[in-house]
Design a protein around this motif. Structure first.
Motif, PDB file in Angstrom:
ATOM      1  N   ALA A 451       0.821  -1.209   0.000  1.00 40.49           N
ATOM      2  CA  ALA A 451       0.000   0.000   0.000  1.00 40.49           C
ATOM      3  C   ALA A 451       0.855   1.258   0.000  1.00 40.49           C
ATOM      4  O   ALA A 451       0.420   2.302  -0.516  1.00 40.49           O
ATOM      5  N   CYS A 454       1.375   2.300  -3.528  1.00 39.57           N
ATOM      6  CA  CYS A 454       0.170   2.911  -4.087  1.00 39.57           C
ATOM      7  C   CYS A 454      -0.040   4.317  -3.548  1.00 39.57           C
ATOM      8  O   CYS A 454      -0.459   5.218  -4.284  1.00 39.57           O
ATOM      9  N   PHE A 458      -0.339   7.510  -5.939  1.00 38.44           N
ATOM     10  CA  PHE A 458      -1.535   8.354  -5.913  1.00 38.44           C
ATOM     11  C   PHE A 458      -1.204   9.776  -5.449  1.00 38.44           C
ATOM     12  O   PHE A 458      -1.844  10.740  -5.888  1.00 38.44           O
ATOM     13  N   THR A 550       6.576  -5.593  -7.341  1.00 43.08           N
ATOM     14  CA  THR A 550       5.448  -4.675  -7.519  1.00 43.08           C
ATOM     15  C   THR A 550       5.929  -3.340  -8.072  1.00 43.08           C
ATOM     16  O   THR A 550       5.279  -2.734  -8.940  1.00 43.08           O
ATOM     17  N   ILE A 554       4.691  -1.648 -11.763  1.00 45.67           N
ATOM     18  CA  ILE A 554       4.175  -0.285 -11.915  1.00 45.67           C
ATOM     19  C   ILE A 554       5.103   0.546 -12.791  1.00 45.67           C
ATOM     20  O   ILE A 554       4.659   1.307 -13.661  1.00 45.67           O
ATOM     21  N   LEU A 611      -2.573  -4.878  -6.980  1.00 46.32           N
ATOM     22  CA  LEU A 611      -2.351  -3.504  -6.534  1.00 46.32           C
ATOM     23  C   LEU A 611      -1.566  -2.692  -7.565  1.00 46.32           C
ATOM     24  O   LEU A 611      -1.720  -1.468  -7.633  1.00 46.32           O
ATOM     25  N   ALA A 612      -0.721  -3.337  -8.353  1.00 45.60           N
ATOM     26  CA  ALA A 612       0.020  -2.619  -9.396  1.00 45.60           C
ATOM     27  C   ALA A 612      -0.876  -2.243 -10.572  1.00 45.60           C
ATOM     28  O   ALA A 612      -0.668  -1.200 -11.209  1.00 45.60           O
ATOM     29  N   ILE A 614      -4.001  -1.332 -10.473  1.00 43.90           N
ATOM     30  CA  ILE A 614      -4.916  -0.222 -10.160  1.00 43.90           C
ATOM     31  C   ILE A 614      -4.325   1.131 -10.552  1.00 43.90           C
ATOM     32  O   ILE A 614      -4.942   1.883 -11.326  1.00 43.90           O
ATOM     33  N   PRO A 615      -3.130   1.539 -10.073  1.00 43.43           N
ATOM     34  CA  PRO A 615      -2.601   2.845 -10.487  1.00 43.43           C
ATOM     35  C   PRO A 615      -2.260   2.922 -11.968  1.00 43.43           C
ATOM     36  O   PRO A 615      -2.391   3.993 -12.576  1.00 43.43           O
TER      37      PRO A 615
END
Length: 724
Positions: A451, A454, A458, A550, A554, A611-612, A614-615
């Motif tokens: 997190a 992320c 973000f 991760t 990204i 999780l990667a 999503i952004p």
């Protein structure tokens, strides 16, 4: 007593087929009256009780009604029928039985036609070829000898970590090859004039000139340490290379017969490596998931498996054998502790239940507060770094500049170091079982590590899309601070990758190695004895490399060469961790089984991939692409290249694509998928019921054997008493 009565009970069952159940006896001698064993067997009594409720169950469960049927005859019949389609090697039979079945197979071959014989021989030859090919590929595996040596010295649990690290090396190498083939190779072939092609640069159409300004670092007096800062942060001379997104301000590569669409290839390469990673991880995790389902047995069977089948026969080192002994003792103690806690939960009063749940609620609020504080600290560090990193290098000293550039990475590393210690202290007061404590702590650490990335992304996204004045209306993003925001996001991912690598090397060289020397040569000190050697904790090491992977997922969109850097990083980490395991660390007493480890590692990796995505999805579909650099300068967003490419297709193909992507197709497709899913759920439930019945049948057969042995013992005693 006759020979037929003194035989093995399992083999004697094959002779009982010719005897009517009503006239069955222990043997052919006349020492005792005929006894109806069928009605006295425990399995028959259990089925008889069920038959009073469901009469039709008797016909369907004939195997339960006839526990003395010949298993060997059924097995022979089943194998003989399947000789044509299945290999004899798969059956659990002794060599003589397999030879007999092979003779039967050879006899059957004589009565087949030439065409069937040719098909049979060709199928057998093809299987032998595949087996030889698999044997050859095993010798080409990366680090095969090293991993086998680790497996032999430290067991399959630690070996699974190094196998997982090898998988990530291969995965990143394949990702790099995908990006290289689709994006880099056409540009290199044109740049070095290997092919007869030219680069088509992007013309700036219908956009303000302010949005196309991309200031390059001024070439003046350069301090000697500037190159070190550029190498560590991705700025300066590295910013203009093919390492980052801004270098690819190319619309396509024009060959003789066609024009290669580079923006489309750039986006397709991103989708391809994400889809490949997802499919590859799911494929590898299926086997671990099956094994985890098989291992979800009753607690009595769990104890039996640990005692009779828990030993790791790959271990050859004496110290590792002692460690395995202590590990098995720990697992048994943990199981007994879990059983004690289950009994304690069952005996809790309502007041105690309310108290423990209130305490857990309060402690989880503390955990959320710790996470929120870490996320807010990362947000402040990222904001401060982005606001002050635009200063000229000559206005600040070397350490200050490097500290500002790496401030988010430092805060993230400190958060990842402090929060596991806090979580480990908190979990002791929540009154969970030992196994659940470990799983919950690991999940909290996984969420924390992933997190934080992320939150960083973000935070950068919010800074990119927010402006102090109205300049965002002109370009769609903060062009003044982020003229090429994709490159700057790539630089942040690059810094995270490099800093994580530096921390791993520094901890190994400057913490673990001196600690080993102190423990070895200064063992008389009680403080050093309490400190001890560093443990090689598998979950912590796995979280570290999943964190790095991760970052790679990204950052690969913003920095296309980042997978190559990740590959090199994981190769070095493999040798560093191997040396650390062999010379500076000791294995953790809480060992993982290889099957459980593999599934756990891939599950954590799958969480990191989700999780990667999503952004990446938000940045490609919501944030306007830079107008000063990159292949998408003429598109509002990165995803816009897909509908524009579809619009160039023939009308019939466009109609098909629009139909497949419309709601009219999506709703029925979703319903069909749900029906298929419900079918497989029902099928899995049926299989589970069959497994339960088979386990019950095995249990009843064991009771039957004990009963028969008891009767045979009594019969032998009667014979001896009559003879006496």
């Amino acid at each position: 007593m006759s020979e037929g009565s003194s035989g093995d009970p399992g083999r004697g069952s094959s002779r009982q087929r010719a005897v009517h159940p009503e006239n069955m006896s222990l043997g052919s001698s006349s020492f005792s009256p005929p006894v109806n064993f069928l009605q006295e067997l425990p399995s028959y009594r259990s089925v008889a009780r069920r038959r009073t409720n469901i009469l039709s169950r008797d016909k369907q469960s004939g195997t339960l009604l006839k526990p003395t049927d010949s298993y060997s005859s059924q097995l022979d019949g089943g194998i003989t029928e399947n000789l044509n389609s299945q290999s004899i090697r798969k059956y659990a039979l002794n060599i003589s039985e397999k030879r007999r079945l092979r003779d039967i197979q050879e006899t059957q071959m004589k009565y087949l036609s030439e065409w069937d014989q040719w098909k049979r021989y060709s199928s057998k030859s093809w299987k032998r070829f595949l087996e030889k090919a698999r044997e050859m590929t095993t010798h080409l595996e990366l680090w095969r000898k090293d991993i086998r040596s680790i497996e032999g010295k430290f067991g399959t649990g630690i070996q699974s970590y190094f196998s997982f690290l090898r998988f990530l090396v291969v995965l990143n190498l394949v990702i790099f090859l995908i990006i290289f083939m689709l994006v880099l190779l056409p540009i290199l072939l044109t740049k070095y004039k290997i092919t007869n092609s030219t680069l088509v640069f992007i013309p700036f159409k219908d956009m303000d000139i302010q949005c196309t300004v991309y200031p390059i670092s001024s070439s003046g007096l350069i301090y000697f340490y500037s190159y070190i800062i550029d190498l560590l942060s991705g700025t300066g001379f590295l910013e203009e290379t093919s390492l980052f997104y801004g270098h690819y301000t190319i619309d396509g590569v024009k060959f003789q017969s066609f024009t290669y669409d580079l923006p489309l290839a750039y986006l397709v390469s991103t989708i391809a490596y994400l889809a490949l990673s997802l499919l590859w991880i799911v494929k590898r995790s299926v086997e671990g998931f099956k094994i985890s389902l098989i291992r979800s047995e009753e607690h009595f069977q769990s104890y039996c498996n640990k005692i009779f089948a828990g030993w790791d026969f790959c271990i050859t080192n004496r110290s590792m054998a002692e460690l395995k002994h202590s590990s098995l003792r720990y697992e048994l103690r943990a199981d007994l502790e879990e059983e004690r806690i289950r009994q304690k939960i069952a005996e809790r009063t309502s007041d105690e239940t309310i108290r423990i749940y209130s305490l857990r609620l309060f402690l989880n609020c503390i955990v959320l507060a710790v996470l929120s504080a870490c996320f807010y600290a990362i947000y402040l560090a990222t904001t401060f770094s982005q606001e002050h990193m635009k200063k000229e290098i000559d206005k600040m000293v070397f350490g200050e500049n490097l500290l500002i550039l790496y401030l988010p990475s430092i805060v993230i590393t400190l958060a990842n170091f402090i929060t596991p210690i806090i979580f480990a202290k908190i979990i002791h007061y929540e009154d969970y079982s030992p196994g659940f404590e470990i799983r919950l702590t690991i999940l909290r650490c996984v969420f924390m590590r992933l997190a934080t990335i992320c939150v960083l992304v973000f935070t950068l996204g919010s800074k990119i899309t927010s402006c102090g004045d109205n300049t965002c209306e002109l370009c769609g993003y903060n062009q003044k601070l982020y003229p090429c925001w994709e490159t700057q996001v790539g630089q942040e991912m690059y810094k995270l990758m490099i800093f994580d690598f530096i921390i791993i090397l520094a901890v190994t060289l400057f913490v673990d190695f001196p600690r080993k020397l102190l423990v070895t040569y200064c063992s008389s000190s009680k403080l050093i004895q309490c400190w001890g050697q560093q443990e090689f904790a598998i979950p912590d090491n796995v979280l570290g490399i999943v964190y790095g992977q991760t970052i790679c997922w990204i950052g690969a969109f913003f920095s296309p060469l980042l997978p190559a850097i990740a590959t090199l990083k994981f190769v070095i980490i493999f040798y560093v961790k191997e040396l650390s395991l062999l010379y500076t660390c000791r294995p953790s007493p809480r060992q993982f089984r290889a099957s459980n480890s593999n599934f756990f590692f891939l599950l954590v990796l799958l969480i990191g991939l989700c999780l990667a995505i999503i952004p990446l999805t938000i940045s490609m579909s919501r944030i306007p692409s830079s107008k000063a650099c990159g292949p998408f300068t003429n598109y509002n967003t990165t995803w816009e290249v897909i509908p524009l490419t579809v619009s160039t297709f023939p009308s019939s193909l466009q109609t098909l694509i629009h139909g497949v992507t419309s709601e009219a197709f999506a709703v029925p497709f979703f319903m069909i998928i749900c029906l298929v899913m419900f079918y497989f759920i029902a099928l899995a439930g049926a299989h589970k019921r069959v497994v339960v019945q088979l386990r019950e049948q095995l249990f009843l057969e064991s009771r039957d054997k004990r009963y028969l042995i008891q009767k045979l013992t009594e019969a032998q005693r009667d014979v001896r008493s009559q003879q006496a």
